[in-house]
Design a protein around this motif. Structure first.
Motif, PDB file in Angstrom:
ATOM      1  N   LEU A   1      14.698  -3.921 -57.303  1.00 36.78           N
ATOM      2  CA  LEU A   1      15.564  -5.056 -57.008  1.00 36.78           C
ATOM      3  C   LEU A   1      15.489  -5.446 -55.531  1.00 36.78           C
ATOM      4  O   LEU A   1      16.144  -6.386 -55.094  1.00 36.78           O
ATOM      5  CB  LEU A   1      17.022  -4.741 -57.386  1.00 36.78           C
ATOM      6  N   GLU A   2      14.681  -4.705 -54.767  1.00 36.97           N
ATOM      7  CA  GLU A   2      14.553  -4.995 -53.327  1.00 36.97           C
ATOM      8  C   GLU A   2      13.918  -6.363 -53.088  1.00 36.97           C
ATOM      9  O   GLU A   2      13.139  -6.863 -53.900  1.00 36.97           O
ATOM     10  CB  GLU A   2      13.718  -3.914 -52.637  1.00 36.97           C
ATOM     11  N   ASN A   3      14.258  -6.959 -51.939  1.00 38.84           N
ATOM     12  CA  ASN A   3      13.670  -8.238 -51.551  1.00 38.84           C
ATOM     13  C   ASN A   3      12.943  -8.155 -50.210  1.00 38.84           C
ATOM     14  O   ASN A   3      12.551  -9.177 -49.653  1.00 38.84           O
ATOM     15  CB  ASN A   3      14.764  -9.309 -51.489  1.00 38.84           C
ATOM     16  N   ARG A   4      12.784  -6.948 -49.684  1.00 38.01           N
ATOM     17  CA  ARG A   4      12.114  -6.780 -48.394  1.00 38.01           C
ATOM     18  C   ARG A   4      10.666  -7.273 -48.464  1.00 38.01           C
ATOM     19  O   ARG A   4      10.175  -7.936 -47.532  1.00 38.01           O
ATOM     20  CB  ARG A   4      12.148  -5.301 -47.981  1.00 38.01           C
TER      21      ARG A   4
ATOM     22  N   ALA B   1      22.864  -3.666 -48.543  1.00 40.53           N
ATOM     23  CA  ALA B   1      21.675  -2.830 -48.394  1.00 40.53           C
ATOM     24  C   ALA B   1      20.714  -3.025 -49.566  1.00 40.53           C
ATOM     25  O   ALA B   1      19.492  -2.964 -49.403  1.00 40.53           O
ATOM     26  CB  ALA B   1      22.071  -1.363 -48.284  1.00 40.53           C
ATOM     27  N   ALA B   2      21.266  -3.296 -50.749  1.00 38.02           N
ATOM     28  CA  ALA B   2      20.436  -3.447 -51.949  1.00 38.02           C
ATOM     29  C   ALA B   2      19.498  -4.633 -51.839  1.00 38.02           C
ATOM     30  O   ALA B   2      18.418  -4.636 -52.447  1.00 38.02           O
ATOM     31  CB  ALA B   2      21.329  -3.600 -53.180  1.00 38.02           C
ATOM     32  N   TRP B   3      19.872  -5.642 -51.062  1.00 37.19           N
ATOM     33  CA  TRP B   3      18.992  -6.807 -50.915  1.00 37.19           C
ATOM     34  C   TRP B   3      17.665  -6.389 -50.278  1.00 37.19           C
ATOM     35  O   TRP B   3      16.609  -6.907 -50.619  1.00 37.19           O
ATOM     36  CB  TRP B   3      19.667  -7.885 -50.061  1.00 37.19           C
ATOM     37  N   THR B   4      17.743  -5.422 -49.362  1.00 36.83           N
ATOM     38  CA  THR B   4      16.540  -4.945 -48.682  1.00 36.83           C
ATOM     39  C   THR B   4      15.842  -3.821 -49.437  1.00 36.83           C
ATOM     40  O   THR B   4      14.619  -3.806 -49.575  1.00 36.83           O
ATOM     41  CB  THR B   4      16.890  -4.443 -47.267  1.00 36.83           C
ATOM     42  N   MET B   5      16.643  -2.885 -49.972  1.00 33.61           N
ATOM     43  CA  MET B   5      16.073  -1.648 -50.516  1.00 33.61           C
ATOM     44  C   MET B   5      16.170  -1.503 -52.029  1.00 33.61           C
ATOM     45  O   MET B   5      15.627  -0.549 -52.591  1.00 33.61           O
ATOM     46  CB  MET B   5      16.760  -0.449 -49.856  1.00 33.61           C
ATOM     47  N   GLY B   6      16.884  -2.420 -52.691  1.00 33.93           N
ATOM     48  CA  GLY B   6      17.133  -2.227 -54.101  1.00 33.93           C
ATOM     49  C   GLY B   6      18.254  -1.212 -54.297  1.00 33.93           C
ATOM     50  O   GLY B   6      18.914  -0.819 -53.336  1.00 33.93           O
TER      51      GLY B   6
END
Length: 250
Positions: A67-70, A55-60
């Protein structure tokens, strides 16, 4: 706060990822299956922390939402789809010169590589969780692509199926303006610079290989990671739709 999608909405997103006309569909299915198998193993170690890392990849993270990548993904996918749409309509009837189009494909390659690199940050954390090792997403986030790749190569888990999606040689060459399209010979030419041995090796890549294999492989890594996030959510929230989604991989 964004509204969470319904299981059916997530399934439709998943279905679009595996559209029948997707380039490299079989490759996408294979790496999704392998990645999700590893994620399931990580869940057996700690399901909550595994889900948080994905989930952190999208939302940090709660501590650092930056840290999000969305935002990076949204910018990339808009450009990527427009370029593919243009190519599908036919280059000969388009308004871009072949030289400019060739440059845009290099840019598309670079963008997909950088997004893959961002995925490796979370993958390295999942790998360390899987092997009961400490990790810090905040610290690993700032590591280079080379360091992240080396970490995974040294792991007891086989990550080659993902690492093979990335072409570091072209990425390094293009980032230093050492990869370009030769319109006369209709081929991409690059310089592979070996700083340690002070050597420069010329290499060539056909447009067909770049467009039909190298770029799709890097894009597939992104889509596979997103697909695994959907599968993980569905496996907890709606088993029936989860089973329906899994069936699309076979």
């Amino acid at each position: 706060m964004a509204k969470i999608k319904t299981p059916e909405e997530f399934y439709q997103d998943f279905k679009r990822i595996f559209a029948p006309d997707a380039t490299g569909l079989n490759h996408l299915k294979i790496i999704t299956q392998k990645l999700f198998s590893i994620i399931e193993s990580a869940c057996q170690v700690n399901a909550d922390r595994t889900a948080s890392l994905i989930a952190a990849w999208t939302m940090g993270t709660r501590e650092n939402p930056n840290l999000e990548n969305r935002s990076s993904y949204d910018a990339y996918i808009t450009q990527h789809k427009e370029l593919r749409k243009y190519l599908k309509n036919g280059v000969d009837v388009g308004y871009l010169s072949k030289d400019l189009l060739a440059y845009l494909f290099i840019s598309d390659f670079q963008s997909s590589f950088e997004l893959d690199k961002k995925i490796l940050v979370n993958i390295v954390c999942i790998d360390r969780l899987l092997h009961s090792q400490d990790y810090s997403l905040e610290e690993i986030y700032f590591e280079s692509a080379g360091n992240l790749i080396n970490r995974l190569k040294q792991s007891n888990t086989d990550w080659d199926f993902l690492l093979d999606c990335m072409d570091k040689k072209i990425r390094n060459a293009s980032s230093h303006l050492n990869f370009y399209y030769n319109s006369k010979d209709e081929i991409y030419i690059g310089k592979d610079i070996d700083v340690r041995n002070k050597q420069i090796i010329i290499f060539k890549v056909t447009p067909e290989k770049l467009l039909k294999k190298l770029i799709p492989q890097q894009s597939n890594m992104i889509q596979a990671f997103i697909a695994c996030g959907i599968l993980l959510w569905l496996s907890v929230n709606d088993k029936n739709i989860y089973n329906k989604a899994i069936s699309l991989l076979h």
